[in-house]
Design a protein around this motif. Structure first.
Motif, mmCIF file in Angstrom:
data_model
loop_
_atom_site.group_PDB
_atom_site.id
_atom_site.type_symbol
_atom_site.label_atom_id
_atom_site.label_comp_id
_atom_site.label_asym_id
_atom_site.label_seq_id
_atom_site.Cartn_x
_atom_site.Cartn_y
_atom_site.Cartn_z
ATOM 1 N N TYR A 101 0.832 -1.208 0.000
ATOM 2 C CA TYR A 101 0.000 0.000 0.000
ATOM 3 C C TYR A 101 0.866 1.256 0.000
ATOM 4 O O TYR A 101 0.565 2.246 -0.673
ATOM 5 N N GLU A 102 1.972 1.197 0.756
ATOM 6 C CA GLU A 102 2.841 2.376 0.847
ATOM 7 C C GLU A 102 3.580 2.635 -0.468
ATOM 8 O O GLU A 102 3.717 3.780 -0.894
ATOM 9 N N ILE A 103 4.050 1.567 -1.135
ATOM 10 C CA ILE A 103 4.781 1.775 -2.396
ATOM 11 C C ILE A 103 3.819 2.227 -3.493
ATOM 12 O O ILE A 103 4.184 3.009 -4.366
ATOM 13 N N ALA A 104 2.561 1.753 -3.436
ATOM 14 C CA ALA A 104 1.552 2.215 -4.403
ATOM 15 C C ALA A 104 1.293 3.709 -4.210
ATOM 16 O O ALA A 104 1.180 4.466 -5.185
ATOM 17 N N MET A 105 1.212 4.147 -2.949
ATOM 18 C CA MET A 105 1.027 5.567 -2.665
ATOM 19 C C MET A 105 2.240 6.369 -3.132
ATOM 20 O O MET A 105 2.105 7.458 -3.706
ATOM 21 N N ALA A 106 3.441 5.817 -2.914
ATOM 22 C CA ALA A 106 4.663 6.503 -3.333
ATOM 23 C C ALA A 106 4.696 6.696 -4.845
ATOM 24 O O ALA A 106 5.144 7.735 -5.341
ATOM 25 N N TRP A 107 4.215 5.704 -5.598
ATOM 26 C CA TRP A 107 4.155 5.796 -7.065
ATOM 27 C C TRP A 107 3.122 6.845 -7.482
ATOM 28 O O TRP A 107 3.355 7.631 -8.403
ATOM 29 N N ASN A 108 1.992 6.890 -6.781
ATOM 30 C CA ASN A 108 0.963 7.892 -7.090
ATOM 31 C C ASN A 108 1.484 9.312 -6.873
ATOM 32 O O ASN A 108 1.052 10.253 -7.547
ATOM 33 N N LEU A 109 2.406 9.467 -5.918
ATOM 34 C CA LEU A 109 2.930 10.799 -5.594
ATOM 35 C C LEU A 109 3.961 11.297 -6.600
ATOM 36 O O LEU A 109 4.329 12.479 -6.569
ATOM 37 N N VAL A 110 4.469 10.419 -7.446
ATOM 38 C CA VAL A 110 5.422 10.866 -8.479
ATOM 39 C C VAL A 110 4.650 11.716 -9.490
ATOM 40 O O VAL A 110 3.687 11.264 -10.101
ATOM 41 N N LYS A 111 5.076 12.945 -9.665
ATOM 42 C CA LYS A 111 4.323 13.890 -10.499
ATOM 43 C C LYS A 111 4.541 13.637 -11.991
ATOM 44 O O LYS A 111 5.636 13.234 -12.406
ATOM 45 N N PRO A 112 3.511 13.895 -12.791
ATOM 46 C CA PRO A 112 3.677 13.771 -14.242
ATOM 47 C C PRO A 112 4.861 14.576 -14.773
ATOM 48 O O PRO A 112 5.553 14.152 -15.692
ATOM 49 N N VAL A 113 5.128 15.732 -14.160
ATOM 50 C CA VAL A 113 6.228 16.570 -14.628
ATOM 51 C C VAL A 113 7.573 15.869 -14.432
ATOM 52 O O VAL A 113 8.494 16.002 -15.244
ATOM 53 N N THR A 114 7.707 15.107 -13.326
ATOM 54 C CA THR A 114 8.943 14.363 -13.079
ATOM 55 C C THR A 114 9.163 13.333 -14.176
ATOM 56 O O THR A 114 10.285 13.114 -14.635
#
Length: 524
Positions: free
Chosen positions: A367-380
């Motif tokens: 769950y935490e790694i899925a959240m971490a992936w969601n937080l990566v911004k499209p701009v990055t």
């Protein structure tokens, strides 16, 4: 006079097409008629599916597979298997392999395998090795090519010409890449690294998973992470249906990505989700997936949708690491998000850090790694494509405010954590980067290559992860779930400092459970 069926000899590509049609529900009888062969031949192809796919995956050339009609084995089969494994690992690392290097390794493996007779790794042997595995080129020089910058420039130009010919937009261009993640690595003992398979703050190699990210060039379509663990059903999953996880979960005895898992992911997850996304955007259902030369990736000959419109394309091995988009800070950002998120959760729960880490399960980590992936911004993500698609920044007019999770930031967070008050930014930076070079595929030593070539496998249980012993599933009925929700609401109402959104979330959950209960038992 009854006509005798003309003997048909199928190419490797024909056999791959038949395998694909069989997997999609085609019948042996129908396929026998279509290809002009006997049903027995179709059944033999089904029986030898893995062997055919593995052979095709080691090939560099689609055109050769369309011509080649046999998988003629080498006179020295064990040597051939060892050399192919070694060659694929060298290619994945981007190491150039010359004819002389190949010959020396072949001679080493011949004697290490304890093979009888005289062996001469001549130019003729090398030519036959390349032909058997459709390897187009082995460099004639030993050193790493000095023209890698030119190679990058040439690939990028050729790729832009390719997407212009194919009329592909950034939304239709994807990249996927794997990495190893030590999901339970403590931040307190990061200054000591011991050996190949010991992780700082960690006593074993067990708490490692492979995580694969996949996204398009705009960063607006990030597929669910693909995670490979050791156990089919880890203890922490309990009654959780793997289909309901926030990631696509697979199991493999070493928690490595392999050819079989990758192909399943491509056919069953990547292709359908890409089709759905492109349809929602009103775009043609056509896409290309850029991949590096990992030994866990089937060849682009195998990775193709039924209609051929969604397919893979491999980066040149000597430049993949320098231009692969996900390697340009995207995966690193996700991992930093993951570790910072774990620390934040610990602070919010007010636990002792060691107690928090001890209670951390694989399910929590997913769950935490899925959240971490969601937080990566499209701009990055978009910026990571700048070498290959420089126009994407100008076209989208992007503002590059990027996530900044540094060792100093983490050290500041830990100032009030018992036992870590004096942790240094340098130590925290090492912790954040602890698995930055951890591959998602299994890297074999010479000894391991030899054992595998001889057909020896490591004995390990599928359910080793988290000290697995499977627990019988516990069924929770709607009435029990509803009662717990009511109790939680009562608790929240009594707490004067609880904010309204928290209570609204629980009320919404209660309404959902009530609806499910009514559907199951209308009389209630």
């Amino acid at each position: 006079m009854s006509g005798k069926r003309k003997r048909v000899v199928l190419t490797i590509k024909d056999k791959l097409d038949i395998i694909k049609k069989l997997e999609d529900g085609g019948s042996s009888k129908q396929l026998a008629v279509i290809y002009g062969i006997g049903e027995t031949t179709v059944r033999d192809i089904r029986k030898n599916k893995e062997k055919i796919i593995t052979y095709a995956s080691s090939s560099d050339s689609t055109s050769l597979l369309a011509k080649r009609k046999s998988m003629k084995p080498s006179m020295y089969e064990e040597l051939d298997r060892a050399m192919l494994e070694w060659f694929n690992q060298q290619r994945a690392k981007g190491n150039p392999v010359s004819g002389s290097i190949c010959a020396k390794r072949a001679e080493f493996f011949f004697y290490a395998l304890g093979m009888d007779g005289d062996f001469n790794p001549s130019a003729g042997w090398l030519t036959r090795f390349k032909q058997r595995h459709s390897i187009r080129e082995i460099n004639i020089r030993n050193e790493r090519l000095s023209g890698d910058d030119r190679a990058v420039e040439d690939f990028c130009k050729n790729f832009r010409d390719f997407i212009e010919r194919e009329n592909l937009q950034p939304e239709q261009i994807y990249n996927a890449d794997e990495t190893g993640l030590f999901w339970k690595c403590l931040p307190s003992r990061t200054s000591v690294i011991k050996g190949k398979r010991t992780v700082p703050g960690h006593n074993s190699f067990e708490e490692r998973v492979t995580v694969m990210c996949c996204t398009n060039a705009t960063g607006l379509h990030k597929l669910k992470l693909c995670v490979v663990g050791k156990a089919k059903k880890p203890r922490s999953f309990k009654s959780t249906d793997t289909l309901n996880l926030p990631v696509s979960y697979f199991s493999q005895k070493g928690a490595w990505m392999d050819l079989s898992i990758f192909r399943q992911w491509f056919d069953k997850i990547f292709v359908p989700q890409v089709r759905e996304y492109l349809r929602s955007k009103g775009l043609q259902e056509k896409a290309v997936l850029l991949l590096d030369n990992s030994p866990a990736h089937p060849n682009e000959n195998v990775l193709r949708s039924d209609d051929g419109q969604i397919f893979a394309k491999c980066l040149p091995p000597n430049i993949a690491s320098s231009i692969q988009p996900l390697d340009q800070g995207v995966i690193a950002t996700m991992k930093r998000n993951y570790r910072a998120g774990l620390l934040q959760n610990n602070l919010e729960e007010g636990n002792d850090l060691k107690s928090f880490w001890k209670k951390l399960t694989l399910l929590d980590a997913l769950y935490e790694i899925a959240m971490a992936w969601n937080l990566v911004k499209p701009v990055t993500i978009s910026r990571a494509w700048k070498q290959i698609l420089p126009s994407i920044e100008e076209k989208e007019g992007l503002d590059f405010d990027e996530e900044d999770i540094s060792g100093a930031t983490v050290a500041t967070i830990l100032q009030h954590t018992k036992g870590l008050e004096n942790v240094t930014p340098e130590n925290m930076e090492k912790w954040l980067e602890i698995d930055s070079t951890e591959p998602g595929y299994e890297v074999l030593t010479d000894s391991e290559i030899i054992r595998r070539a001889q057909g020896q496998t490591d004995e390990s249980s599928e359910n080793d992860e988290e000290g697995i012993e499977l627990i019988p599933e516990k069924h929770i009925n709607h009435a029990a779930a509803l009662q717990w929700t009511e109790n939680l609401l009562d608790y929240l109402e009594q707490q004067g400092d609880m904010i309204l959104p928290d209570r609204l979330v629980v009320r919404k959950l209660r309404a959902t459970i009530r609806n499910k209960q009514k559907m199951t038992n209308p009389s209630q």
